[in-house]
Motif scaffolding. Structure first.
Motif, PDB file in Angstrom:
ATOM      1  N   ARG A 189       3.358  76.636 -16.455  1.00 54.53           N
ATOM      2  CA  ARG A 189       3.410  77.092 -17.850  1.00 54.53           C
ATOM      3  C   ARG A 189       2.199  77.929 -18.271  1.00 54.53           C
ATOM      4  N   ASP A 190       1.019  77.498 -17.902  1.00 53.62           N
ATOM      5  CA  ASP A 190      -0.190  78.217 -18.299  1.00 53.62           C
ATOM      6  C   ASP A 190      -0.895  78.881 -17.132  1.00 53.62           C
ATOM      7  N   ALA A 191      -0.734  78.333 -15.948  1.00 52.13           N
ATOM      8  CA  ALA A 191      -1.390  78.883 -14.763  1.00 52.13           C
ATOM      9  C   ALA A 191      -0.460  79.882 -14.076  1.00 52.13           C
ATOM     10  N   ASN A 192      -0.097  80.929 -14.802  1.00 54.23           N
ATOM     11  CA  ASN A 192       0.667  82.026 -14.210  1.00 54.23           C
ATOM     12  C   ASN A 192       0.027  83.332 -14.640  1.00 54.23           C
ATOM     13  N   LEU A 193       0.272  84.380 -13.889  1.00 51.24           N
ATOM     14  CA  LEU A 193      -0.440  85.640 -14.109  1.00 51.24           C
ATOM     15  C   LEU A 193      -0.141  86.238 -15.479  1.00 51.24           C
ATOM     16  N   THR A 194       1.087  86.107 -15.944  1.00 53.69           N
ATOM     17  CA  THR A 194       1.454  86.664 -17.246  1.00 53.69           C
ATOM     18  C   THR A 194       0.682  85.987 -18.372  1.00 53.69           C
ATOM     19  N   ALA A 195       0.666  84.654 -18.365  1.00 56.14           N
ATOM     20  CA  ALA A 195      -0.049  83.915 -19.405  1.00 56.14           C
ATOM     21  C   ALA A 195      -1.551  84.180 -19.324  1.00 56.14           C
ATOM     22  N   TRP A 196      -2.074  84.226 -18.102  1.00 60.22           N
ATOM     23  CA  TRP A 196      -3.511  84.481 -17.924  1.00 60.22           C
ATOM     24  C   TRP A 196      -3.899  85.829 -18.516  1.00 60.22           C
ATOM     25  N   LEU A 197      -3.102  86.856 -18.244  1.00 55.99           N
ATOM     26  CA  LEU A 197      -3.413  88.188 -18.746  1.00 55.99           C
ATOM     27  C   LEU A 197      -3.337  88.229 -20.275  1.00 55.99           C
ATOM     28  N   ASP A 198      -2.349  87.555 -20.843  1.00 55.71           N
ATOM     29  CA  ASP A 198      -2.242  87.527 -22.308  1.00 55.71           C
ATOM     30  C   ASP A 198      -3.482  86.905 -22.933  1.00 55.71           C
ATOM     31  N   ARG A 199      -4.000  85.850 -22.294  1.00 57.14           N
ATOM     32  CA  ARG A 199      -5.195  85.189 -22.836  1.00 57.14           C
ATOM     33  C   ARG A 199      -6.438  86.050 -22.687  1.00 57.14           C
ATOM     34  N   GLN A 200      -6.448  86.954 -21.719  1.00 55.55           N
ATOM     35  CA  GLN A 200      -7.584  87.855 -21.570  1.00 55.55           C
ATOM     36  C   GLN A 200      -7.570  88.936 -22.636  1.00 55.55           C
ATOM     37  N   LEU A 201      -6.367  89.307 -23.074  1.00 57.22           N
ATOM     38  CA  LEU A 201      -6.229  90.387 -24.043  1.00 57.22           C
ATOM     39  C   LEU A 201      -6.347  89.904 -25.482  1.00 57.22           C
ATOM     40  N   PHE A 202      -5.837  88.702 -25.754  1.00 60.43           N
ATOM     41  CA  PHE A 202      -5.813  88.199 -27.126  1.00 60.43           C
ATOM     42  C   PHE A 202      -6.225  86.736 -27.178  1.00 60.43           C
ATOM     43  N   SER A 203      -6.820  86.357 -28.293  1.00 62.77           N
ATOM     44  CA  SER A 203      -7.162  84.952 -28.499  1.00 62.77           C
ATOM     45  C   SER A 203      -5.898  84.172 -28.827  1.00 62.77           C
ATOM     46  N   ALA A 204      -6.011  82.845 -28.800  1.00 64.02           N
ATOM     47  CA  ALA A 204      -4.849  81.980 -28.998  1.00 64.02           C
ATOM     48  C   ALA A 204      -4.143  82.240 -30.330  1.00 64.02           C
TER      49      ALA A 204
END
Length: 394
Positions: A189-204
């Protein structure tokens, strides 16, 4: 897509000058899709609604998960017809590109306005979303079609996008977590490349689900494939084949997509929130199947020369002629209902739903009735526009 509200409202002449019969099935299917989208987005009770009206928790799918890709698929079809029409009318490629750019920006900004309404708090503004994804995909596919109207390059790009996304999600290490299937589960759910990249671009605070976003940046790659499948289908619909031949070809493609997506699901699970490649194929197969059925019911069996939208299908035609407007109105109305408080801690939406519960104690059924009533209100708004022949271009 010449009009975001009803891309098919412009005439659809072929590039040779011949004017084929208007495919009313596209208006119908677009309207049906928007009506169902509004229905599932506005459950009376998000937790206790019937399961077909909720998204799958993670892997797998429900009917709700197939709504957005169907609309994006239809955007691809409409893009072909509207662009070909403008080219046939003498528009230059440069003017078409500027037209596409303006509408893409307008659609994206509209998405931001909907997300911010009514308070427009920049600290929690969501920059992803349904309309932003449509804007991005529309801009890319329309530009590609302007540059080259052939189907082979579009089909190759769609297949390449699905393969590339599978490689990224399956083999590329996720920083801080490891390699999928080796160090971490595939599609964690959270440890995938898509989610990781989203968190790098935007805060929660800017992400729909705080640690990830279902319309995130990386998952736009397979979503683009969904729109490209629509482009290829639009090109097929503009050929000189008979309508029966077109329906047969679309039905075969639909069954193939369902089977291939189902097979890929074994190793790369169907997942709407990550828009996995198997999901894109599976959803495209179902969209094609629905289109084939719509073509059969609406166009193949239509009386020659009859253009009116009558009978039980008319409400969906009305939704289809101002589809984006109907969606935007529904989102703004929902935001308003949730922002107004009738009592401390009780929103107007909750108060209205409680009135439904007083009449219907069964919560899932009361939730469905609320959803239907919400769709009816949105339909009345669009029906007024339709009656006055107002088709809003965005």
């Amino acid at each position: 897509m010449t009009t975001m509200s009803a891309p098919s409202e412009t005439p659809w002449p072929s590039l040779t000058g011949a004017r084929p019969a208007r495919l009313l099935s596209l208006d119908f299917l677009r309207g049906l899709t928007i009506a169902f989208m509004i229905l599932v987005n506005n459950n009376g009770d998000e937790q206790l609604a019937y399961w077909p009206l909720k998204h799958a928790a993670w892997n797998g799918f429900t009917p709700t998960d197939l709504v957005f890709p169907t609309f994006l698929f239809l955007v691809g079809i409409s893009t072909v017809f509207s662009t070909a029409s403008r080219l046939a009318q003498g528009a230059t490629k440069q003017s078409l590109f500027l037209h596409v750019l303006r509408r893409s920006i307008t659609l994206y900004v509209l998405g931001l306005l909907i997300h911010g309404f009514p308070f427009f708090n920049l600290h929690t503004m969501r920059f992803y979303g349904v309309l932003p994804r449509i804007a991005i995909c529309y801009f890319i596919i329309a530009t590609l079609y302007i540059l080259s109207p052939g189907w082979r390059s579009k089909a190759a790009l769609a297949i390449g996008a699905l393969a590339a996304y599978w490689i990224l999600m399956r083999f590329v290490p996720v920083p801080g977590y490891g390699v999928p299937t080796h160090d971490i589960p595939l599609l964690d759910r959270d440890a995938n490349l898509t989610a990781w990249l989203d968190r790098q671009l935007f805060s929660a605070s800017h992400l729909y689900e705080h640690t990830r976003d279902p319309e995130g940046l990386l998952s736009t790659i397979p979503a683009l494939a969904t729109a490209l499948f629509g482009v290829v289908t639009g090109i097929w619909l503009r050929t000189q084949r008979t309508l029966t031949q077109k329906i047969t070809g679309i039905a075969i493609a639909g069954i193939s997509g369902i089977l291939l997506g189902g097979l890929w699901n074994i190793t790369f699970p169907i997942n709407k929130k990550l828009w996995t490649s198997s999901y894109a194929l599976f959803a495209a197969g179902l969209s094609l199947s629905l289109l084939a059925l719509s073509l059969f019911i609406v166009d193949l069996r239509r009386t020659p020369g009859k253009q009116d939208h009558s009978g039980a299908l008319k409400p969906f035609f009305i939704f289809g002629t101002n589809a984006i407007v109907a969606y935007a109105f529904s989102e703004l109305l929902a935001a308003l209902l949730y922002s107004i408080h009738t009592h401390p801690g009780v929103t107007l939406q909750q108060s209205i739903f409680r009135s439904f519960q007083q009449v219907v104690p069964n919560v899932p059924f009361a939730s469905l009735l609320y959803s239907i009533a919400f769709v009816a209100v949105c339909w009345l708004f669009v029906a007024v526009l339709y009656r006055r022949k107002i088709f809003i271009k965005i």
